[in-house]
Design a protein around this motif. Structure first.
Motif, mmCIF file in Angstrom:
data_model
loop_
_atom_site.group_PDB
_atom_site.id
_atom_site.type_symbol
_atom_site.label_atom_id
_atom_site.label_comp_id
_atom_site.label_asym_id
_atom_site.label_seq_id
_atom_site.Cartn_x
_atom_site.Cartn_y
_atom_site.Cartn_z
ATOM 1 N N GLY A 263 34.477 40.283 44.225
ATOM 2 C CA GLY A 263 35.157 39.099 44.746
ATOM 3 C C GLY A 263 36.181 38.566 43.766
ATOM 4 O O GLY A 263 36.579 37.402 43.830
ATOM 5 N N SER A 264 36.619 39.416 42.865
ATOM 6 C CA SER A 264 37.573 38.979 41.834
ATOM 7 C C SER A 264 38.997 39.381 42.230
ATOM 8 O O SER A 264 39.216 39.976 43.275
ATOM 9 C CB SER A 264 37.231 39.641 40.502
ATOM 10 O OG SER A 264 37.497 41.035 40.609
ATOM 11 N N ARG A 265 39.928 39.083 41.341
ATOM 12 C CA ARG A 265 41.324 39.471 41.593
ATOM 13 C C ARG A 265 41.776 40.552 40.613
ATOM 14 O O ARG A 265 42.967 40.693 40.337
ATOM 15 C CB ARG A 265 42.232 38.256 41.431
ATOM 16 C CG ARG A 265 41.955 37.202 42.470
ATOM 17 C CD ARG A 265 42.884 36.042 42.290
ATOM 18 N NE ARG A 265 42.821 35.154 43.444
ATOM 19 C CZ ARG A 265 43.669 34.172 43.664
ATOM 20 N NH1 ARG A 265 44.649 33.952 42.813
ATOM 21 N NH2 ARG A 265 43.542 33.399 44.712
ATOM 22 N N LEU A 266 40.832 41.285 40.052
ATOM 23 C CA LEU A 266 41.167 42.253 39.010
ATOM 24 C C LEU A 266 42.124 43.332 39.523
ATOM 25 O O LEU A 266 41.944 43.857 40.606
ATOM 26 C CB LEU A 266 39.889 42.920 38.487
ATOM 27 C CG LEU A 266 38.893 41.985 37.820
ATOM 28 C CD1 LEU A 266 37.600 42.707 37.498
ATOM 29 C CD2 LEU A 266 39.514 41.393 36.559
ATOM 30 N N ARG A 267 43.138 43.642 38.713
ATOM 31 C CA ARG A 267 44.129 44.638 39.125
ATOM 32 C C ARG A 267 44.054 45.903 38.300
ATOM 33 O O ARG A 267 44.747 46.872 38.555
ATOM 34 C CB ARG A 267 45.549 44.046 39.022
ATOM 35 C CG ARG A 267 45.673 42.695 39.581
ATOM 36 C CD ARG A 267 46.558 42.476 40.754
ATOM 37 N NE ARG A 267 46.943 43.610 41.560
ATOM 38 C CZ ARG A 267 46.804 43.608 42.879
ATOM 39 N NH1 ARG A 267 46.252 42.614 43.501
ATOM 40 N NH2 ARG A 267 47.225 44.624 43.584
ATOM 41 N N ASP A 268 43.234 45.897 37.262
ATOM 42 C CA ASP A 268 43.205 47.056 36.360
ATOM 43 C C ASP A 268 41.799 47.192 35.789
ATOM 44 O O ASP A 268 41.050 46.216 35.727
ATOM 45 C CB ASP A 268 44.223 46.836 35.224
ATOM 46 C CG ASP A 268 44.509 48.110 34.448
ATOM 47 O OD1 ASP A 268 43.968 49.176 34.804
ATOM 48 O OD2 ASP A 268 45.284 48.035 33.478
ATOM 49 N N LEU A 269 41.464 48.396 35.353
ATOM 50 C CA LEU A 269 40.140 48.584 34.739
ATOM 51 C C LEU A 269 40.139 48.158 33.279
ATOM 52 O O LEU A 269 39.102 48.170 32.623
ATOM 53 C CB LEU A 269 39.697 50.038 34.863
ATOM 54 C CG LEU A 269 39.443 50.476 36.309
ATOM 55 C CD1 LEU A 269 38.984 51.914 36.358
ATOM 56 C CD2 LEU A 269 38.416 49.592 36.975
ATOM 57 N N ILE B 273 35.319 36.366 34.087
ATOM 58 C CA ILE B 273 36.124 37.545 33.744
ATOM 59 C C ILE B 273 37.596 37.194 33.928
ATOM 60 O O ILE B 273 37.982 36.692 34.994
ATOM 61 C CB ILE B 273 35.745 38.755 34.621
ATOM 62 C CG1 ILE B 273 34.245 39.031 34.517
ATOM 63 C CG2 ILE B 273 36.556 39.986 34.216
ATOM 64 C CD1 ILE B 273 33.736 40.130 35.443
ATOM 65 N N ALA B 274 38.387 37.417 32.896
ATOM 66 C CA ALA B 274 39.811 37.066 32.959
ATOM 67 C C ALA B 274 40.664 38.306 32.692
ATOM 68 O O ALA B 274 40.206 39.265 32.070
ATOM 69 C CB ALA B 274 40.120 35.987 31.924
ATOM 70 N N GLU B 275 41.892 38.258 33.176
ATOM 71 C CA GLU B 275 42.849 39.332 32.896
ATOM 72 C C GLU B 275 44.054 38.759 32.169
ATOM 73 O O GLU B 275 44.513 37.660 32.511
ATOM 74 C CB GLU B 275 43.348 39.960 34.201
ATOM 75 C CG GLU B 275 42.565 41.154 34.660
ATOM 76 C CD GLU B 275 43.237 41.863 35.843
ATOM 77 O OE1 GLU B 275 43.106 43.080 35.925
ATOM 78 O OE2 GLU B 275 43.863 41.214 36.674
#
Ligand code: GDD
Length: 225
Positions: free
Chosen positions: A136-142, A180-182
């Motif tokens: 349910g996150s907005r993560l775009r990269d590993l 968790i942040a990017e």
């Protein structure tokens, strides 16, 4: 306060002088080598890095050995192949140091001229999309450059010792409701070809490893939100 940086390393002799030479003040490089044939371990030691020789093969085994060898409160991970600039480590570790995030992932932004094969980009995009759905996150990269707290990471109990290690870290962190942040990091032209995703076959193997991790997580715990 010192921050340990875990660098899994397989035949990166050509890249290590640049990578280790750009380690910012206050960051200690821990190079984890498991069987490089090009003298990487010796070069890393000569350049002043702490070298861990991990007898088991595999990217995850190297990450785990580095985490176990680390002693700092906050720990970073990054590739040792000169595709990421160590000078960006403070940007990634900063939110963890400030208590604003529990895990920070560097989102790769391709620098002009950087080689990032289409199949590797596609593999990453597919996995990132699945990760978004699961967490349910907005993560775009590993997030090949990342930071978190050492003891918390050890407590996560990551079991994968292959290429699924970084993915399992994020899944377990999401399950544990970590923040968790990017942050953006430059993705640079690399020295030589990527060991893992440099070939279509390698990318498929990595995707397979990661799907295995997702399936294992499905069988044991719910990571969706
Ligand atoms: N010790 C050790 N190191 C390894 C091994 N396999 C790879 N490495 C090291 O791990 C780093 C990443 O390997 P690459 O070959 O450069 O990985 P990649 O294909 O570019 O894959 C990238 O994308 C993934 C997500 O899409 C990332 O998770 C990964 O970190 C990496 O940046 C490099 O420093 C490489 O030397 C291994 O079996 N053992």
């Amino acid at each position: 306060m010192r921050i340990d940086v875990v660098l899994p390393c397989l035949n990166e002799a050509a890249a290590l002088p640049w990578v280790l030479g750009r380690m910012p003040h206050g960051f200690r490089a821990i190079v984890v080598d498991n069987g490089s044939a090009d003298g990487s371990a010796k070069i890393a030691a000569e350049l002043g890095a702490t070298v861990v020789s991990e007898p088991r093969t595999g990217f995850g085994a190297a990450c785990h050995a580095g985490l176990t060898a680390a002693t700092s409160d906050v720990v970073c991970f990054m590739d040792a192949d000169a595709s990421l600039d160590p000078e960006q480590l403070p940007r990634v570790s900063g939110p963890v140091m400030a208590g604003e995030a529990d895990l920070v992932l560097g989102r790769r932004v391709r620098a002009p001229g950087a080689s990032w094969p289409a199949h590797a980009r596609l593999g990453n995009a597919v996995l990132a999309r699945r990760l978004r759905r699961r967490t349910g996150s907005r993560l775009r990269d590993l997030g090949p450059m990342r930071a978190s707290r050492r003891v918390a990471l050890l407590r996560l109990g990551i079991v994968d010792r292959r290429f699924g290690y970084p993915l399992e870290m994020v899944l377990r962190a999401a399950t544990a409701r970590w923040r968790i942040a990017e942050v953006d990091v430059d993705y640079l032209p690399r020295n030589g070809r990527s060991k893992v995703t440099g070939t279509v076959r390698g990318t498929l193997r990595a995707v397979h490893d990661m799907r295995r991790v997702m399936a294992r997580q499905d069988g044991t715990q719910d990571v969706s939100t």
